[in-house]
Design a protein around this motif. Structure first.
Motif, mmCIF file in Angstrom:
data_model
loop_
_atom_site.group_PDB
_atom_site.id
_atom_site.type_symbol
_atom_site.label_atom_id
_atom_site.label_comp_id
_atom_site.label_asym_id
_atom_site.label_seq_id
_atom_site.Cartn_x
_atom_site.Cartn_y
_atom_site.Cartn_z
ATOM 1 N N ALA A 145 0.829 -1.206 0.000
ATOM 2 C CA ALA A 145 0.000 0.000 0.000
ATOM 3 C C ALA A 145 0.864 1.257 0.000
ATOM 4 O O ALA A 145 0.559 2.241 -0.689
ATOM 5 C CB ALA A 145 -0.932 -0.003 1.211
ATOM 6 N N GLN A 146 1.938 1.242 0.772
ATOM 7 C CA GLN A 146 2.831 2.400 0.813
ATOM 8 C C GLN A 146 3.533 2.599 -0.527
ATOM 9 O O GLN A 146 3.745 3.731 -0.972
ATOM 10 C CB GLN A 146 3.851 2.223 1.938
ATOM 11 C CG GLN A 146 3.233 2.324 3.327
ATOM 12 C CD GLN A 146 4.178 1.880 4.428
ATOM 13 O OE1 GLN A 146 5.028 1.003 4.227
ATOM 14 N NE2 GLN A 146 4.038 2.475 5.610
ATOM 15 N N ALA A 147 3.888 1.499 -1.183
ATOM 16 C CA ALA A 147 4.533 1.601 -2.494
ATOM 17 C C ALA A 147 3.601 2.227 -3.515
ATOM 18 O O ALA A 147 3.993 3.116 -4.282
ATOM 19 C CB ALA A 147 4.977 0.219 -2.962
ATOM 20 N N GLN A 370 15.420 -13.900 7.353
ATOM 21 C CA GLN A 370 14.317 -13.466 8.207
ATOM 22 C C GLN A 370 13.780 -12.098 7.809
ATOM 23 O O GLN A 370 12.677 -11.707 8.215
ATOM 24 C CB GLN A 370 14.763 -13.442 9.668
ATOM 25 C CG GLN A 370 15.780 -12.351 10.008
ATOM 26 C CD GLN A 370 16.424 -12.555 11.358
ATOM 27 O OE1 GLN A 370 17.317 -13.395 11.519
ATOM 28 N NE2 GLN A 370 15.961 -11.810 12.342
ATOM 29 N N TYR A 371 14.561 -11.349 7.001
ATOM 30 C CA TYR A 371 14.127 -10.029 6.541
ATOM 31 C C TYR A 371 13.549 -10.069 5.127
ATOM 32 O O TYR A 371 13.230 -9.019 4.564
ATOM 33 C CB TYR A 371 15.289 -9.039 6.612
ATOM 34 C CG TYR A 371 15.787 -8.839 8.026
ATOM 35 C CD1 TYR A 371 15.053 -8.101 8.946
ATOM 36 C CD2 TYR A 371 16.982 -9.429 8.451
ATOM 37 C CE1 TYR A 371 15.495 -7.938 10.248
ATOM 38 C CE2 TYR A 371 17.433 -9.268 9.751
ATOM 39 C CZ TYR A 371 16.684 -8.528 10.647
ATOM 40 O OH TYR A 371 17.117 -8.372 11.947
ATOM 41 N N VAL A 372 13.423 -11.265 4.562
ATOM 42 C CA VAL A 372 12.717 -11.452 3.297
ATOM 43 C C VAL A 372 11.360 -12.039 3.660
ATOM 44 O O VAL A 372 11.242 -13.220 3.991
ATOM 45 C CB VAL A 372 13.482 -12.392 2.352
ATOM 46 C CG1 VAL A 372 12.733 -12.544 1.037
ATOM 47 C CG2 VAL A 372 14.891 -11.872 2.103
ATOM 48 N N VAL A 373 10.336 -11.205 3.614
ATOM 49 C CA VAL A 373 9.033 -11.602 4.158
ATOM 50 C C VAL A 373 7.965 -11.542 3.067
ATOM 51 O O VAL A 373 8.127 -10.843 2.054
ATOM 52 C CB VAL A 373 8.635 -10.690 5.337
ATOM 53 C CG1 VAL A 373 9.641 -10.819 6.466
ATOM 54 C CG2 VAL A 373 8.529 -9.235 4.885
ATOM 55 N N PRO A 374 6.860 -12.264 3.245
ATOM 56 C CA PRO A 374 5.780 -12.206 2.258
ATOM 57 C C PRO A 374 5.274 -10.778 2.067
ATOM 58 O O PRO A 374 5.205 -9.994 3.027
ATOM 59 C CB PRO A 374 4.698 -13.106 2.870
ATOM 60 C CG PRO A 374 5.454 -14.053 3.749
ATOM 61 C CD PRO A 374 6.582 -13.247 4.314
ATOM 62 N N LEU A 375 4.932 -10.451 0.829
ATOM 63 C CA LEU A 375 4.424 -9.117 0.520
ATOM 64 C C LEU A 375 3.167 -8.837 1.330
ATOM 65 O O LEU A 375 2.248 -9.654 1.382
ATOM 66 C CB LEU A 375 4.120 -9.013 -0.975
ATOM 67 C CG LEU A 375 3.612 -7.660 -1.474
ATOM 68 C CD1 LEU A 375 4.686 -6.591 -1.302
ATOM 69 C CD2 LEU A 375 3.191 -7.761 -2.933
ATOM 70 N N ALA A 376 3.160 -7.689 1.964
ATOM 71 C CA ALA A 376 2.018 -7.318 2.809
ATOM 72 C C ALA A 376 1.530 -5.926 2.447
ATOM 73 O O ALA A 376 2.239 -5.144 1.833
ATOM 74 C CB ALA A 376 2.434 -7.355 4.277
#
Length: 376
Positions: A145-147, A370-376
């Motif tokens: 959403a921010q993108a 751990q810093y590669v997370v599902p798109l939210a």
């Protein structure tokens, strides 16, 4: 204090009056004594020295004010005169200076690209199952959403996928390129990245197509990572047109320095398309990656990419990345229409050809898993 300021004003008037408004006399004549005097031999010091004994606190404050006025690196009149002569300004007041004027402040920015061992986490990262990384990002990762709240400022595509995933991992072309170039960038050809598999495609799906608008190495069967670049340096002048892309243009200048901003927030959405005859028709591939689902997408903190960076020289920029880990087939007509829109709607030309892909960054210089997370 008012009397003191009046005295300062008078001294300033006297100091100015001692210099005739004639550059040939002021800076070019050679007779007489050249004092080379700056602040220490000026009328200002004549004021400060007596005060140092009678009113030390006032003298200290005045000296500080004057030091700020002339600058910490004050230039003497003699130095300025030498510079004026060395630039061949005498008798030629319209001469363009070839060197900075003495005392000019140095640029506070360092535009040299950092070594990878001092840079922030880099891109492209291996997104395959089990891929590792070593770095902890300092920057926050912006959400989907921010993108989409940030204007779209550029769309370009790379030959092959710069990222690697379980779906696109064929590096045959990349290895051949690297072997032929011996690590050097080949100016005439962009470096290929990872390709989607072609072993299941039929002859009909691989039938060549003549592209009318895309240029360079754009072919049926090959894969391309399309980058949708969003930046707070962009702007949306017409909110009614449904397209948040008023500064869309070639290159990344609008993303990094649009409207003169120096520290914009930037998000790049990466979509991997394989051009296949008979593939799905998409009428608008240009205005965002919303045309397909992103159920298998991730987000992480990285950098800009491109062939000018490797595992020694890294990018100085911090970028949020959203990457779809699937291959998406698309018809050649749809991909060619992407280039047509870029050209017709925004006058783009350079980005109608694929850019080279950066080599996959070493796990040493990318974020931990751990810093590669599902798109939210």
């Amino acid at each position: 204090m008012l009397r003191l300021l009046a005295v300062i004003a008078c001294l300033a008037k006297v100091a100015i009056a001692t210099c005739p408004d004639d550059p040939e006399v002021d800076l070019c004549e050679t007779t007489g004594e050249e004092t080379g005097s700056g602040f220490r031999s000026s009328p200002w010091m004549a004021l400060v020295l007596p005060l140092a004994t009678a009113r030390p606190k006032v003298a200290t404050g005045l000296a500080l004010v004057l030091a700020l006025a002339v600058g910490a690196e004050a230039v003497t009149c003699g130095e300025l005169k030498d510079f004026y002569k060395s630039e061949a300004c005498c008798g030629s007041p319209t001469t363009v200076l070839s060197n900075p004027v003495p005392g000019s402040p140095a640029c506070p920015y360092n535009f040299n690209k950092p070594a990878c061992n001092t840079a922030e986490p880099q891109t492209p990262r291996d997104l395959s199952t089990g891929a590792t990384g070593s770095m902890v990002p300092k920057a926050a990762t912006l959400t989907d959403a921010q993108a989409n709240f940030l204007p779209l400022v550029n769309v370009h595509f790379h030959l092959g996928a710069e990222h690697k995933s379980d779906a696109y991992n064929n590096d045959t072309d990349a290895m051949a390129y690297d072997a032929a170039s011996s690590g050097r960038r080949l100016a005439s050809n962009p470096r290929p990245g990872f390709m989607c598999p072609t072993d299941t495609l039929t002859d009909a799906q691989m039938t060549p197509y003549t592209f009318q608008h895309c240029t360079g190495d754009v072919q049926v069967g090959k894969s391309y990572e399309v980058h949708y670049v969003h930046s707070s340096a962009g702007t949306d002048n017409d909110a009614s047109d449904g397209m948040n892309a008023d500064l869309l243009a070639d290159g990344l200048g609008g993303a990094a320095n649009g409207r003169g901003l120096l520290n914009p927030m930037v998000v790049v959405q990466g979509q991997i398309y394989q051009i296949v005859n008979g593939g799905p028709t998409v009428n608008d591939l240009l205005h965002g990656w919303t045309v397909v689902g992103h159920n298998n997408s991730v987000m992480y903190s990285g950098s800009t990419t491109g062939q000018s960076h490797d595992n020694s020289v890294c990018s100085p920029y911090v970028i949020t990345w959203h990457v779809d880990k699937d291959c998406h087939q698309v018809s050649p007509e749809s991909f060619d229409n992407l280039c047509k829109q870029m050209k017709d709607l925004y006058g783009m030309s350079v980005d109608l050809a694929p850019h080279g892909s950066r080599i996959l960054v070493s796990p040493t210089y990318v974020v931990q898993s751990q810093y590669v997370v599902p798109l939210a």
